[in-house]
Structures are given as C-alpha cells and as structure tokens.
Design a protein around this motif. Structure first.
Motif, PDB file in Angstrom:
ATOM      1  N   UNK A  29      71.153  48.658  21.182  1.00  0.00           N
ATOM      2  CA  UNK A  29      71.005  49.158  22.658  1.00  0.00           C
ATOM      3  C   UNK A  29      72.207  50.147  22.638  1.00  0.00           C
ATOM      4  N   UNK A  30      73.143  49.790  22.106  1.00  0.00           N
ATOM      5  CA  UNK A  30      74.545  50.686  21.840  1.00  0.00           C
ATOM      6  C   UNK A  30      74.052  52.047  21.276  1.00  0.00           C
ATOM      7  N   UNK A  77      71.189  53.223  21.048  1.00  0.00           N
ATOM      8  CA  UNK A  77      70.258  54.190  21.824  1.00  0.00           C
ATOM      9  C   UNK A  77      71.249  54.590  23.077  1.00  0.00           C
ATOM     10  N   UNK A  78      72.037  54.051  23.308  1.00  0.00           N
ATOM     11  CA  UNK A  78      72.817  54.278  24.764  1.00  0.00           C
ATOM     12  C   UNK A  78      73.824  55.732  24.400  1.00  0.00           C
ATOM     13  N   UNK A  98      81.851  46.119  24.979  1.00  0.00           N
ATOM     14  CA  UNK A  98      81.963  46.618  26.193  1.00  0.00           C
ATOM     15  C   UNK A  98      83.606  46.661  26.709  1.00  0.00           C
ATOM     16  N   UNK A 144      78.825  60.400  31.424  1.00  0.00           N
ATOM     17  CA  UNK A 144      77.900  59.325  31.905  1.00  0.00           C
ATOM     18  C   UNK A 144      78.222  57.828  31.444  1.00  0.00           C
ATOM     19  N   UNK A 149      79.144  54.908  34.059  1.00  0.00           N
ATOM     20  CA  UNK A 149      78.095  53.672  33.947  1.00  0.00           C
ATOM     21  C   UNK A 149      79.106  52.504  33.571  1.00  0.00           C
ATOM     22  N   UNK A 150      79.823  52.646  32.630  1.00  0.00           N
ATOM     23  CA  UNK A 150      80.387  51.259  32.254  1.00  0.00           C
ATOM     24  C   UNK A 150      82.036  51.182  32.944  1.00  0.00           C
ATOM     25  N   UNK A 205      77.535  45.743  29.738  1.00  0.00           N
ATOM     26  CA  UNK A 205      76.049  46.007  29.151  1.00  0.00           C
ATOM     27  C   UNK A 205      75.424  44.864  28.383  1.00  0.00           C
ATOM     28  N   UNK A 240      74.348  51.574  38.752  1.00  0.00           N
ATOM     29  CA  UNK A 240      74.481  52.742  37.795  1.00  0.00           C
ATOM     30  C   UNK A 240      74.307  52.259  36.337  1.00  0.00           C
ATOM     31  N   UNK A 241      74.854  51.204  35.899  1.00  0.00           N
ATOM     32  CA  UNK A 241      74.846  50.587  34.594  1.00  0.00           C
ATOM     33  C   UNK A 241      73.515  50.218  34.373  1.00  0.00           C
ATOM     34  N   UNK A 290      71.434  53.454  33.626  1.00  0.00           N
ATOM     35  CA  UNK A 290      71.501  54.266  32.384  1.00  0.00           C
ATOM     36  C   UNK A 290      71.095  53.505  31.261  1.00  0.00           C
ATOM     37  N   UNK A 291      71.335  52.194  31.309  1.00  0.00           N
ATOM     38  CA  UNK A 291      70.740  51.284  30.102  1.00  0.00           C
ATOM     39  C   UNK A 291      69.427  51.536  30.119  1.00  0.00           C
ATOM     40  N   UNK A 350      68.121  54.808  28.552  1.00  0.00           N
ATOM     41  CA  UNK A 350      68.359  54.748  27.255  1.00  0.00           C
ATOM     42  C   UNK A 350      67.350  53.973  26.473  1.00  0.00           C
ATOM     43  N   UNK A 351      66.896  52.568  27.055  1.00  0.00           N
ATOM     44  CA  UNK A 351      66.063  51.955  26.367  1.00  0.00           C
ATOM     45  C   UNK A 351      64.753  52.387  26.570  1.00  0.00           C
ATOM     46  N   UNK A 365      63.494  55.545  26.773  1.00  0.00           N
ATOM     47  CA  UNK A 365      63.047  56.967  25.833  1.00  0.00           C
ATOM     48  C   UNK A 365      62.438  56.327  24.786  1.00  0.00           C
TER      49      UNK A 365
END
Lengths: 258, 370
Positions: free
Chosen positions: A123-124, A126-127, A159, A186, A190-191, B55, B83-84, B87-88, B91-92, B94
């Motif tokens: 996931x990271x 891809x992030x 994180x 971004x 987001x984080x 995340x 928002x988190x 965004x995630x 990303x996932x 795509x």
C-alpha cells in the motif's frame, strides 16, 4: 495542533575546532512543512543528524515530539514516530523495494503477520506512486526518482508524525521534481505529517513549504513564511531569493498559483 | 496513547457496523482477528467514533468495504479522516501495470545453472578479446615513444613490485622452511636428510618461487587494479578519458601490464632466494647441516634449465593477473556495491587461473623432459 514538534535550544555542533552551529534555536510546529535552506557547508545535514540523534551534540538541548534527544541514549520510541528519507534514498542494496519497506514493520511490529505486513508495504509503495512492478526490483534497477519514492515509502511505513527529508528533489529532472513536490504535499495533507525538509530547490520552497528557515553564520538567521523570509536583510538571503533563479521560481509560483 | 481501545459492535437494530476507538498500526493485529468474527450482512459502516486513524487502520476499513461490497459513500467518517481514506482508495484503485510474476522455485535451479554457464562462456570470450585488444594496443604503441606512459609505469612498478617485496620475501622464507621441515621429517626415516636440500631447491626453482609470487600478487595487485579502475569507471572517469580523445587501454591498462611483466619475474627471483634461505635455516639449525654443505648441494642440484622452466611462467602469470584485474575493473557498473563484487571476482579468478595454468605447465614441462 500548533505546539512545537521539534524544539532546538542553544545547539552547538563542532567538528574538531570547526564550530558548525552555535546558539542555534529552531521550533517546528506540528502539521507544517518547514523548508531548511542555507549555503553549502552551513550544516543543514548536520542539524538534521543532530535532531535525529545520529550525532552527539556539543551543547544545547533538542526535544522531538516531547522527548529529549540530546540525552545520549538511543531514542527508540521516537524512531517509530519519525521517518527519514536520506539523500539518495539509502535503500538497503541487498533487499528488494518491497523488503526495504517491510524492514520498519519487522523492526517495530515483529508480531505482524507476514501477509498483512506485505499488504501494508505494498500500500505504501502504491501510495508514493510507484508501479507494482517496482516492488520486486532491487534498488540498483530503479531510476533516481523511483529510488527516492521507494525511500519515501520506507520512511512513511510506520505512519510517522514527523518526516525528515534531505534534499528530496536533488538530482531529479524538473518534471520529476515537481511530481515529487505535489506527492509530498498530498501525503502531508492526507496523513497530517510534519515535514522537516532540507532543500536547495527554490521551486519546492515556493511550491509546498509553509515555513522557511535560513541557516547561516552558525545559527538560524530567520524563520517564517516565505514572503517574510525573502525580505530578510542578509546578503546571502538577498542573493538566494532575488538572484535570477529565485526570481524565476517566484514568477513560476505566482503564475501557477493564480 | 490516550485513545480507548478499539471497538467493533454490530448495531442492535439493523445491518450497520459501528466502529470506534484507535485504529492504528499498534492495534492492527487485534483488530484484524476481531474483524474476522464479523459476519454479514453489513449495509453501512459508521466509523465516526474512530478518534485515531492511520494508513494501516484505513487499509482495514478499505478491506471491510471490499468484503461487504460497499462503496466509499457507505462509510461514515470524521472529516479529517475522510481525506486519508480518499487518498488511499485512489492509490489502491489505480491500475498499475507490470506486477511482478515470480519464477516458480523448481525452474529457478536450471535457470541459474544455465545463466551461469552462458555467463562463464561470455566471460571467457571477453577475457580473450581483452587480451587481444591489449596486445594489439601494445604492439601499436611500442614504436611510438610519445605514447609511453613512463611515469605511470614506474609508479605501478613501485606499487606492485617494490612495495610487495618484504611480504613476498617473508612468506617465501617461511614456506621454504616448512618444505624443508616436511622433507626432513619424511627423509629422516630413510637416513637421507641430505636430500632435503634437493627437495627445497627443486621446489623453489621450478615451482614455488614463481607460484608463490603469482598467488601473492593475484591477491594483492589484481584486487588493487580492479578497485582503482572500477572506482574510475563508476565515477565516469573512463568515459571522460575517451571523450578527451585518449585511449583508456594506453592510459590505464598498459602501464599496469608492463609494470607487472617487469616486476613479477624480479619478485620471483627474490622469492626463490628467500625460499632457499628458509631451507638453509632449517637445515643448519634443525638438521645440523653445515652452511657450506648446503650451498654446495644447491650448486650440484640446480641447473639452468630448471630455473628457466620455472621463470618462463612468470610473464604468463603477470599477463593473467594484470588483464583479469583491469578487465574486472572495466566491468564495474555505477554502484559502489559492484566495485566490491568485481574486486572479489578479480581475486578469485586470477588465483584460480594462476594455479590452473601452473598445473598444465608442470605436466607439459615434465612430459617434455625439461
């Protein structure tokens, strides 16, 4: 949210007889991107290493997320709450990208099941905008920009609340650098990250930094929003912000912002 | 942290799932097992009670959505968590081309075997090609004194020859002593201790003098050549040399090759003498043989042909060590890791080649009766 996340007081750093920092004070507030600039050899990286507790300091105190770093003992709990991106990514060359991102999980959460660890790491990856094919590659097979993204994925693995970046856009082409900047912004939003960003890149400063700190003459010359710092009365600052490149970056920022 | 522990409780009334507490990496193991007990149907998820989300927690939420076939609109969240998740999810979702397909294990073994064989063959070809290139360049420059790099050659003669002298002398002396000891132990049973001298003389004139020197230089010099040239290669200095219209073979390879061609035979003379001295030390101190007797016996045993067969191998070894060392240096790619890999490879190859060539030469000379 605006309590200082990093508080540096009266810092002194010295190599042999050469004093790099003296009476250096710096506050970084939570949730903002602080850009640290300064001429070559003014000790930007030394400051970062001192804040990370990677080098002993010769005086002063540093507090990060409420913990004192300058005590001499390894700030283990802090390692979990901070992430670092070194200049060229500093990926472990014998591990694949995926394994690199998994390392922090293994170090701090050994109980995590391997399937979940893998999923979190993917996931990271891809992030930060890397293609899935990159996960199985060795760092030497990646381009410079991809290595930086992979390094960022590793820095963000746990994180962290606070991220240190050492010249993230150095060595990238302008398009790659701009993409990295917007990725950073971004992710920061987001984080909810606090970012300590060392840079030479004026476009990064104009593009994404909330605060700018100028290091020179062994201390922080000035810190504040960009417009305020740019007006500071110092030869280096004037040269930096109002030289040909500074003006171009400012023009680009104004054009892009409107 | 101050957050209360995570909670998952299906709503009494209907098919909504209410979540609360801290959803963080630290709690994720427990959360995952707790989530597995949740059974459907779930039509909506109310996650407004979650007060800390990172995340990792968000990933679990996305998984929940997927499991119950819900859309992000069915997930109620606090504003700052929204928002988190977005965004995630982006990303996932795509499509990312190029997911890696891994080779099955049983195919990896033959694959590795095959690639090793092909690589060795290519490698042998490259070494031969490099030998040809170097000799051709040498032949082309030999009558052009302007192209001779005398300073560099002398520098490398000092580095590879003179600086190695104490080591070569000391080690040969010790090996000479050991050979004499070994011979004495065996020959004493036959009452033929005098032949210790023959053994040491034979061994050092024909084989050990040159072989020891070559092995030492293979370890000491081949690695140095690879590291020097490899560092230059990784910093693009070789490319710089070429863009300036210079030939890296003339500049880098020939001085090293010539220096080694001159110094290795000279060093092997020293090694032979030291080995004989080591034998002498053992013979006089341990066997009680007079010094004059030892020297006379050496005179009787040693013939010029013995020594020449030994010494004739020296230039060959020098060629192998210098060429392998330089070629491995040129093979370095950009990374620092590759300098290390190639250096190791240079040492292994040059030592192996020296020993293999020596064995063939020994058989050849014996058969020829030289």
């Amino acid at each position: 949210m605006n309590a200082p996340v990093i508080a540096v007081r009266n810092l002194k750093n010295q190599f042999g007889r050469q004093v790099v920092h003296e009476n250096l004070d710096l506050d970084v507030r939570g949730g903002e991107i602080l850009g640290v600039v300064g001429g070559s050899g003014t000790g930007k990286s030394v400051l970062m290493r001192a804040i990370l507790g990677l080098r002993p300091v010769q005086g002063g105190t540093i507090e990060v997320l409420g913990e004192t770093v300058t005590g001499g003992s390894e700030p283990e709990a802090l390692r979990r709450r901070t992430g670092v991106l070194f200049q060229d990514g500093a990926l472990f060359s014998s591990l694949t990208v995926l394994e690199n991102v998994e390392v922090p999980f293994k170090a701090h959460f050994p109980a995590l099941s391997s399937a979940l660890r893998r999923e979190l790491a993917l996931m990271k990856i891809r992030l930060v905008g890397l293609p899935d094919g990159a996960a199985g590659k060795m760092p030497s097979e990646l381009s410079g920009g991809m290595r930086k993204r992979a390094g960022l994925a590793r820095a963000l693995a746990l994180d962290p609340e606070l991220v240190f970046l050492d010249e993230p856009t150095a060595g990238l082409d302008p398009i790659g650098a701009a993409a990295f900047d917007s990725l950073l912004q971004t992710l920061q939003r987001a984080l909810g990250l606090t970012v300590f960003l060392i840079t030479h890149d004026l476009d990064t400063l104009y593009g994404i930094c909330d605060q700018v700190a100028v290091i020179g003459q062994r201390r922080v010359l000035t810190v504040g929003p960009l417009e305020q710092v740019a007006q500071f009365d110092d030869e280096w600052v004037r040269e930096y912000f109002h030289g040909p490149r500074g003006r171009a970056a400012e023009a680009a920022a104004v054009a892009g912002g409107s | 942290m101050s957050d209360p522990p995570q909670l998952i409780r299906p709503d009494d009334k209907g098919d909504a799932l209410v979540l609360a507490g801290a959803w963080r990496l630290a709690q994720i193991g427990r959360l995952e097992t707790a989530l597995q007990t949740v059974s459907g149907p779930v039509k909506a998820i109310d996650a407004r009670g979650i007060d800390a989300l990172d995340a990792a927690g968000a990933l679990l939420l996305l998984r929940l959505l997927e499991r119950f076939e819900l859309t992000p609109d069915d997930l109620l969240l606090q504003d700052d968590h929204q928002r988190l998740i977005k965004t995630l999810a982006a990303a996932m979702a795509e499509e990312r081309p190029g997911a890696s397909e891994s080779t099955p294990f049983w195919l990896k073994v033959p694959e590795r075997l095959g690639s090793t064989i092909v690589e060795s063959a290519q490698h042998a070809l490259r070494l031969i090609a490099f030998l040809g290139l170097s000799l051709q360049t040498l032949a082309a420059t030999v009558f052009k004194p302007g192209q001779w790099r005398i300073t560099a050659t002398v520098h490398h003669m000092q580095k590879t020859g003179l600086d190695a002298l104490p080591l070569v002398a000391l080690l040969s002396f010790l090996v000479g002593a050991v050979v004499a000891f070994l011979g004495a132990t065996v020959l004493r049973d036959f009452g033929a201790e005098l032949f210790v001298v023959d053994l040491t003389t034979f061994a050092f004139l024909r084989e050990f003098g040159v072989l020891l020197t070559a092995i030492l230089l293979a370890g000491r010099t081949a690695s140095a050549f690879t590291a020097q040239i490899g560092t230059m290669k990784s910093r693009e200095e070789i490319d710089a040399i070429r863009t300036l219209g210079l030939d890296p073979i003339v500049l880098l390879v020939l001085p090293r090759l010539i220096a080694l061609l001159i110094m290795l035979p000279l060093l092997s003379v020293v090694a032979t003498l030291s080995g004989l001295l080591g034998g002498l030390a053992v013979a006089t101190l341990s066997l009680g043989l007079p010094v004059e007797m030892y020297i006379n016996r050496v005179y009787e045993t040693a013939t010029l042909s013995h020594y020449l067969t030994g010494l004739s191998k020296a230039p060959l070894f020098a060629l192998v060590i210098a060429l392998v060392g330089c070629l491995e240096g040129f093979k370095v790619t950009g990374t620092a890791q590759s300098v290390g890999e190639r250096t190791t490879s240079a040492v292994v190859q040059s030592i192996s080649l020296v020993i293999v060539i020596n064995a063939f030469a020994a058989v050849f000379f014996m058969e020829m009766g030289w």
